[in-house]
Design a protein around this motif. Structure first.
Motif, PDB file in Angstrom:
ATOM      1  N   PRO A   1       2.312  11.203  -7.076  1.00 47.03           N
ATOM      2  CA  PRO A   1       3.105  12.151  -6.490  1.00 47.03           C
ATOM      3  C   PRO A   1       4.278  12.493  -7.822  1.00 47.03           C
ATOM      4  CG  PRO A   1       3.020  10.411  -4.932  1.00 47.03           C
ATOM      5  CD  PRO A   1       2.322  10.021  -6.366  1.00 47.03           C
ATOM      6  N   ASP A   2       4.809  13.660  -7.726  1.00 48.26           N
ATOM      7  CA  ASP A   2       5.737  14.341  -8.568  1.00 48.26           C
ATOM      8  C   ASP A   2       7.100  13.495  -8.453  1.00 48.26           C
ATOM      9  OD1 ASP A   2       7.471  15.505 -10.529  1.00 48.26           O
ATOM     10  OD2 ASP A   2       7.618  17.547  -9.457  1.00 48.26           O
ATOM     11  N   VAL A   3       8.043  13.054  -9.342  1.00 49.67           N
ATOM     12  CA  VAL A   3       9.103  12.210  -9.327  1.00 49.67           C
ATOM     13  C   VAL A   3      10.094  13.240  -8.386  1.00 49.67           C
ATOM     14  CG1 VAL A   3      10.121  12.848 -11.419  1.00 49.67           C
ATOM     15  CG2 VAL A   3      10.997  10.618 -10.124  1.00 49.67           C
ATOM     16  N   ARG A   4       9.907  14.330  -8.490  1.00 45.04           N
ATOM     17  CA  ARG A   4      11.069  15.198  -7.512  1.00 45.04           C
ATOM     18  C   ARG A   4      10.467  15.759  -6.429  1.00 45.04           C
ATOM     19  NH1 ARG A   4      14.423  20.198 -10.537  1.00 45.04           N
ATOM     20  NH2 ARG A   4      16.060  20.800  -8.965  1.00 45.04           N
ATOM     21  N   VAL A   5      11.089  15.496  -5.479  1.00 44.25           N
ATOM     22  CA  VAL A   5      10.588  15.949  -4.090  1.00 44.25           C
ATOM     23  C   VAL A   5      11.776  16.651  -3.209  1.00 44.25           C
ATOM     24  CG1 VAL A   5       8.736  14.203  -4.215  1.00 44.25           C
ATOM     25  CG2 VAL A   5      10.834  13.570  -3.013  1.00 44.25           C
ATOM     26  N   TYR A   6      11.258  17.093  -2.431  1.00 49.03           N
ATOM     27  CA  TYR A   6      12.051  17.854  -1.209  1.00 49.03           C
ATOM     28  C   TYR A   6      11.771  17.399   0.151  1.00 49.03           C
ATOM     29  CZ  TYR A   6      13.673  20.472  -5.349  1.00 49.03           C
ATOM     30  OH  TYR A   6      14.112  20.887  -6.560  1.00 49.03           O
TER      31      TYR A   6
ATOM     32  N   LEU B   1      15.108   6.393   1.414  1.00 49.21           N
ATOM     33  CA  LEU B   1      13.571   6.200   1.240  1.00 49.21           C
ATOM     34  C   LEU B   1      12.829   7.263   1.882  1.00 49.21           C
ATOM     35  CD1 LEU B   1      11.455   4.289  -0.031  1.00 49.21           C
ATOM     36  CD2 LEU B   1      11.570   2.956   2.102  1.00 49.21           C
ATOM     37  N   LEU B   2      11.961   8.125   1.229  1.00 42.05           N
ATOM     38  CA  LEU B   2      11.390   9.116   1.867  1.00 42.05           C
ATOM     39  C   LEU B   2       9.782   9.026   1.715  1.00 42.05           C
ATOM     40  CD1 LEU B   2      13.567  11.967   0.127  1.00 42.05           C
ATOM     41  CD2 LEU B   2      13.974  10.762   2.365  1.00 42.05           C
ATOM     42  N   PRO B   3       9.048   9.190   2.705  1.00 39.87           N
ATOM     43  CA  PRO B   3       7.609   8.630   2.870  1.00 39.87           C
ATOM     44  C   PRO B   3       7.007   9.883   2.211  1.00 39.87           C
ATOM     45  CG  PRO B   3       8.346   9.525   5.114  1.00 39.87           C
ATOM     46  CD  PRO B   3       9.579   9.520   4.106  1.00 39.87           C
ATOM     47  N   LEU B   4       5.936   9.569   1.563  1.00 45.57           N
ATOM     48  CA  LEU B   4       4.822  10.153   0.868  1.00 45.57           C
ATOM     49  C   LEU B   4       3.676   9.895   1.251  1.00 45.57           C
ATOM     50  CD1 LEU B   4       6.272  10.497  -2.742  1.00 45.57           C
ATOM     51  CD2 LEU B   4       6.374  12.334  -0.978  1.00 45.57           C
TER      52      LEU B   4
END
Length: 518
Positions: free
Chosen positions: A6-11, A214-217
């Motif tokens: 995953p990219d370190v920058r997420v939305y 803490l956001l799930p991926l």
């Protein structure tokens, strides 16, 4: 598309934003690199306050999806290609100057944008003319600067540490795991690897130093956004990976200080400001004190103990009916740790002759509610709708009436959400933390320089933050504790009121009755 990890920058994309991306043909390139979250828990470190939201309670398939910045950008460019539009991207260029006409209603007077390549050996500067310039170049927008649009706002004196982490139990892909994922969550991303059917909750804990999200991926990855002081941010980024992970898990797993939340402590009655002590010596407190045979301070302590006992019972009852849950323990830190400053910033206007600002170029917001990109998407929706309506009647897409129509619709809506999020930050912030001080940027100071290079060298920040030391109600010993009590009680109260809680969630997440997770 995006890289494998995953990219370190997420939305966090709301259903309305997803619906728009689907409408323009970009969502099909994003969906498999996104993770739906169907639940959200918000709680605090210093008290028993708790809020939990569920998509099931609102009749929605998900509260939203977590998506990568890189994937979103790539998908949008691909959707433009798919539809056959004639466009020429200039990657590796930066805005060197913007010249806007004095009269935005004259079709023969377009805007002129000068762009400069980073690689000056193989590429040449270019000058582009357009009937409409859209500034979507971020919080430090050069389009905004050169267009003469100033901003107002403040810095929070904080930065956010962003990183990708990994949950345990997702090491090897197995057909059984993928089958279970399909059965338990039909919207889980189909990446050909182990899915994360239980990694579908977004967590946000309010520490005394700021919120930690803490956001799930997918595949057991998750993204953290840790808002804290500038000094603490620097320290966290410099820690060895194992020590950072240790402190991160400790922050997420620590139990709330429920035995210390009470505003009614003995010290509150004994360490009173002089003016209150003097008040106790005056009438009518003297006769009342003699009647009960106790000093005013002793009476106050007794009253506080009784009120605290009642409050404790009510708090405990609310907690027992729906106890606090804890996020999974994190196993590894994946990739770099980056940071960005936190601010509240609003452009004084969104438009200038043949120019419109969208997204962070127009407004910056605290990341704690995950609304930054969603507000930008709504800007794009409104502006594109205005353009379509104007083109349908043969109008000029850069005319002043169109731009003012866009500004009128978005300015107040954005400011309303920004004010709400800023208010939440005020409610949860530590009373002894640095307080923001309002500031503004002046476009006139930038335009007073004689060369474009001077403009870039003196590119001023749109906000500043100072530490203001002054006596205020929050400095009194009992006020922060009273605020903490009211905050905890308010959170638990809303948590118990399902319809009210769901309305708040729908407003914050942009949910409607339509299904947007196609």
């Amino acid at each position: 598309m995006a890289t494998d990890s995953p990219d370190v920058r997420v939305y966090a994309l709301s259903p309305n934003s997803i619906q728009f991306l689907d409408r323009i043909g970009a969502w099909k390139y994003i969906k498999d690199r996104s993770q739906p979250y169907t639940a959200m828990q918000i709680w605090e470190e210093s008290g028993p306050g708790l809020l939990r939201f569920s998509a099931d309670d609102m009749g929605a398939p998900a509260l939203g999806r977590i998506c990568e910045d890189q994937t979103i950008q790539t998908a949008i460019y691909q959707s433009i290609k798919d539809q056959g539009y004639n466009f020429s991207p200039y990657f590796g260029y930066s805005v060197d100057d913007v010249k806007l006409p004095a009269n935005g209603n004259n079709p023969s007077s377009p805007a002129v944008v000068k762009i400069e390549p980073k690689d000056t050996v193989n590429f040449q500067p270019k000058e582009l003319s357009a009937r409409l310039v859209v500034g979507a170049d971020g919080a430090n927008s050069m389009v905004r600067k050169f267009s003469g649009i100033s901003t107002w706002g403040w810095g929070y004196g904080q930065e956010a540490v962003v990183a990708t982490v990994r949950l345990p139990g997702y090491d090897q892909p197995t057909p059984e795991a993928n089958a279970d994922s399909t059965a338990s969550d039909s919207s889980a991303p189909n990446t050909g690897r182990r899915a994360a059917p239980r990694n579908n909750t977004a967590w946000q804990k309010y520490l005394t130093t700021g919120p930690l999200a803490l956001l799930p991926l997918w595949d057991g990855y998750a993204s953290i956004v840790w808002s804290t002081s500038i000094a603490e941010c620097k320290r966290l980024k410099a820690l060895p990976a194992d020590q950072f992970l240790l402190e991160l898990n400790a922050a997420l797993q620590s139990r709330p200080a429920t035995d210390k939340w009470s505003v009614f402590e003995k010290s509150d009655a004994t360490n009173l400001p002089p003016f209150i002590n003097n008040l106790f010596q005056a009438r009518p407190f003297g006769p009342v004190s003699n009647l009960f045979g106790k000093s005013p301070q002793e009476l106050l302590q007794a009253a506080k103990r009784e009120v605290a006992a009642v409050a404790d019972v009510l708090m405990a009852s609310a907690q027992m009916s729906d106890p606090l849950q804890y996020p999974p323990k994190l196993e590894a830190l994946c990739g770099p740790r980056v940071s960005f400053p936190l601010s509240f910033s609003q452009a004084r206007q969104y438009t200038a002759p043949r120019c419109a600002l969208v997204g962070d170029a127009a407004h910056s917001i605290h990341p704690q509610a995950g609304q930054g990109l969603n507000l930008g998407v709504q800007d794009a929706i409104t502006l594109s709708d205005c353009i379509v309506r104007t083109m349908s009647v043969g109008g000029d897409i850069g005319q002043a009436s169109l731009l003012k129509s866009y500004e009128k619709e978005r300015y107040v809506k954005n400011l309303s959400m920004m004010t709400l999020v800023d208010g939440i930050n005020t409610v949860f912030k530590d009373e002894h933390a640095t307080r923001p001080v309002a500031s503004s940027s002046s476009a006139a100071s930038a335009s007073s320089h004689t060369t474009n290079q001077d403009k870039k060298d003196t590119h001023e920040k749109d906000y500043v933050s100072f530490s203001a030391q002054a006596t205020r109600p929050g400095d009194l010993p009992f006020v922060p504790k009273m605020k903490q009590f009211l905050r905890s009680a308010g959170m638990l109260g809303i948590h118990q009121l399902g319809p009210v809680k769901n309305k708040i969630a729908k407003f914050a997440m942009g949910l409607d009755n339509s299904s947007t997770n196609k």
